[in-house]
Scaffold this motif. Sequence first.
Motif, PDB file in Angstrom:
ATOM      1  N   ALA A   8      45.763  42.769  37.337  1.00  7.29           N
ATOM      2  CA  ALA A   8      46.429  42.573  38.618  1.00  7.29           C
ATOM      3  C   ALA A   8      46.805  41.133  38.784  1.00  7.29           C
ATOM      4  O   ALA A   8      46.070  40.260  38.394  1.00  7.29           O
ATOM      5  N   ARG A  18      47.101  43.946  35.929  1.00  9.13           N
ATOM      6  CA  ARG A  18      47.630  45.008  36.754  1.00  9.13           C
ATOM      7  C   ARG A  18      46.779  46.250  36.555  1.00  9.13           C
ATOM      8  O   ARG A  18      46.128  46.387  35.526  1.00  9.13           O
ATOM      9  N   PRO A  19      46.800  47.160  37.555  1.00  6.03           N
ATOM     10  CA  PRO A  19      45.959  48.343  37.405  1.00  6.03           C
ATOM     11  C   PRO A  19      46.383  49.195  36.233  1.00  6.03           C
ATOM     12  O   PRO A  19      47.561  49.400  36.007  1.00  6.03           O
ATOM     13  N   GLN A  21      46.834  52.730  34.523  1.00  9.43           N
ATOM     14  CA  GLN A  21      47.069  54.024  35.146  1.00  9.43           C
ATOM     15  C   GLN A  21      46.972  55.155  34.143  1.00  9.43           C
ATOM     16  O   GLN A  21      47.489  55.052  33.045  1.00  9.43           O
ATOM     17  N   HIS A 126      36.801  51.409  36.641  1.00  8.95           N
ATOM     18  CA  HIS A 126      37.311  51.324  37.999  1.00  8.95           C
ATOM     19  C   HIS A 126      37.181  49.882  38.503  1.00  8.95           C
ATOM     20  O   HIS A 126      36.218  49.185  38.175  1.00  8.95           O
ATOM     21  N   ASP A 127      38.116  49.475  39.305  1.00 12.83           N
ATOM     22  CA  ASP A 127      38.112  48.132  39.896  1.00 12.83           C
ATOM     23  C   ASP A 127      36.758  47.874  40.571  1.00 12.83           C
ATOM     24  O   ASP A 127      36.379  48.563  41.516  1.00 12.83           O
ATOM     25  N   LEU A 132      42.133  43.884  41.768  1.00 11.45           N
ATOM     26  CA  LEU A 132      43.578  44.117  41.750  1.00 11.45           C
ATOM     27  C   LEU A 132      44.214  43.954  43.123  1.00 11.45           C
ATOM     28  O   LEU A 132      45.263  44.524  43.387  1.00 11.45           O
ATOM     29  N   GLU A 135      48.129  43.850  44.248  1.00  5.14           N
ATOM     30  CA  GLU A 135      48.977  44.665  43.394  1.00  5.14           C
ATOM     31  C   GLU A 135      49.608  45.767  44.240  1.00  5.14           C
ATOM     32  O   GLU A 135      48.910  46.505  44.945  1.00  5.14           O
ATOM     33  N   THR A 137      51.065  49.173  45.678  1.00  3.34           N
ATOM     34  CA  THR A 137      50.795  50.585  45.440  1.00  3.34           C
ATOM     35  C   THR A 137      51.998  51.401  45.882  1.00  3.34           C
ATOM     36  O   THR A 137      52.654  51.073  46.877  1.00  3.34           O
ATOM     37  N   LYS A 159      42.460  52.523  41.257  1.00  2.00           N
ATOM     38  CA  LYS A 159      42.959  51.484  40.362  1.00  2.00           C
ATOM     39  C   LYS A 159      41.921  51.235  39.268  1.00  2.00           C
ATOM     40  O   LYS A 159      40.733  51.118  39.537  1.00  2.00           O
ATOM     41  N   ASP A 160      42.394  51.159  38.042  1.00  6.67           N
ATOM     42  CA  ASP A 160      41.521  50.950  36.904  1.00  6.67           C
ATOM     43  C   ASP A 160      42.052  49.809  36.051  1.00  6.67           C
ATOM     44  O   ASP A 160      43.220  49.456  36.124  1.00  6.67           O
ATOM     45  N   LEU A 161      41.158  49.250  35.236  1.00  6.34           N
ATOM     46  CA  LEU A 161      41.517  48.155  34.340  1.00  6.34           C
ATOM     47  C   LEU A 161      40.997  48.463  32.945  1.00  6.34           C
ATOM     48  O   LEU A 161      40.152  49.342  32.764  1.00  6.34           O
TER      49      LEU A 161
END
Length: 317
Positions: A8, A18-19, A21, A126-127, A132, A135, A137, A159-161
């Motif tokens: 992000a 950034r997340p 997806q 997961h964040d 993030l 960022e 949505t 949101k995941d990384l």
Amino acid sequence: MGDLAVGARSGHDGPEDRPVQPDEAASPAAAGHAGSGSGSADGDTQGGGDQAGPPKKQRSFWKELPLLVGIALVLALLIKTFLVQAFSIPSDSMQNTLQQGDRVLVDKLTPWFGSEPSRGEVVVFHDPDNWLRGEPTTTPNAIQTALSWIGLMPSAEEKDLIKRVIGVAGDTIECKDTGPLLVNGKALNEPYVYPGNTPCTLDDQGGQFKVTVPPGKIWVMGDHRQNSLDSRYHQTDRNGGFVPVDNVVGRAIVVAWPPTRWNTLPIPDTFDQGLSVAAPGALGLTGAVPLVLWRRRRDTARLTAGNPRVSGSGTAG
């Protein structure tokens, strides 16, 4: 299935995230098309001159289609939930290991059996604490909302990384000057770091640090060290920059798309050099055993020398 995004943007110059997806195009749902396998079945013919029964009517493809779609959706949901999920990479934070547009397959089965992340693994998580933030949505349409409700896409808020695990519980990780990165005092040889980057950075916003990973946490960093807002830059959050193990979705095991980028994601050899720190209790026991044996032999020698009725053979005179 939704897309997972890594990284992000923040106000910090350079590193960005950034997340990550979950990928719709590469997901089991997208590949879950099944053709009609029904065929006509003739009526049985009785012996002895009996006439054959009326032929069974072939079921219409359009009547079977909803059933086939339902089965495909259920299978996709089960696979995505318990086995493997595809995620797309939207940022440069893991270059050159991962490029923007890559699709990776994430093993979600192993964590169900209690396995925890290991050093060197590339993991999706997961964040942990609004990494993030800022960022943008997107607002999902009706179809995306429906797919999110049944679990084939992430919710708009999810949101995941994706990063590489550098340290696990008990590890001490240190960056001095430009590196190398130290784990429990041992230098890592990191050929996966983006060309031109140094393992550590000289900036005062997290590039220089020494941390010890608490229980139930991991320390993660991007392979593009000068372009990754990873654990280093979140040391003031509620987790101290560490990622809770419970936040880990799974390990990325292969780059599945595009075909020219197909590759596995093994643990680099540098993490096989015995980085673990021996537990203090084990060290104490190791040191205590020789001491106890030495004292027992000393006491036995004194007893033998001071008592004329005890001979070296242990029999009474």
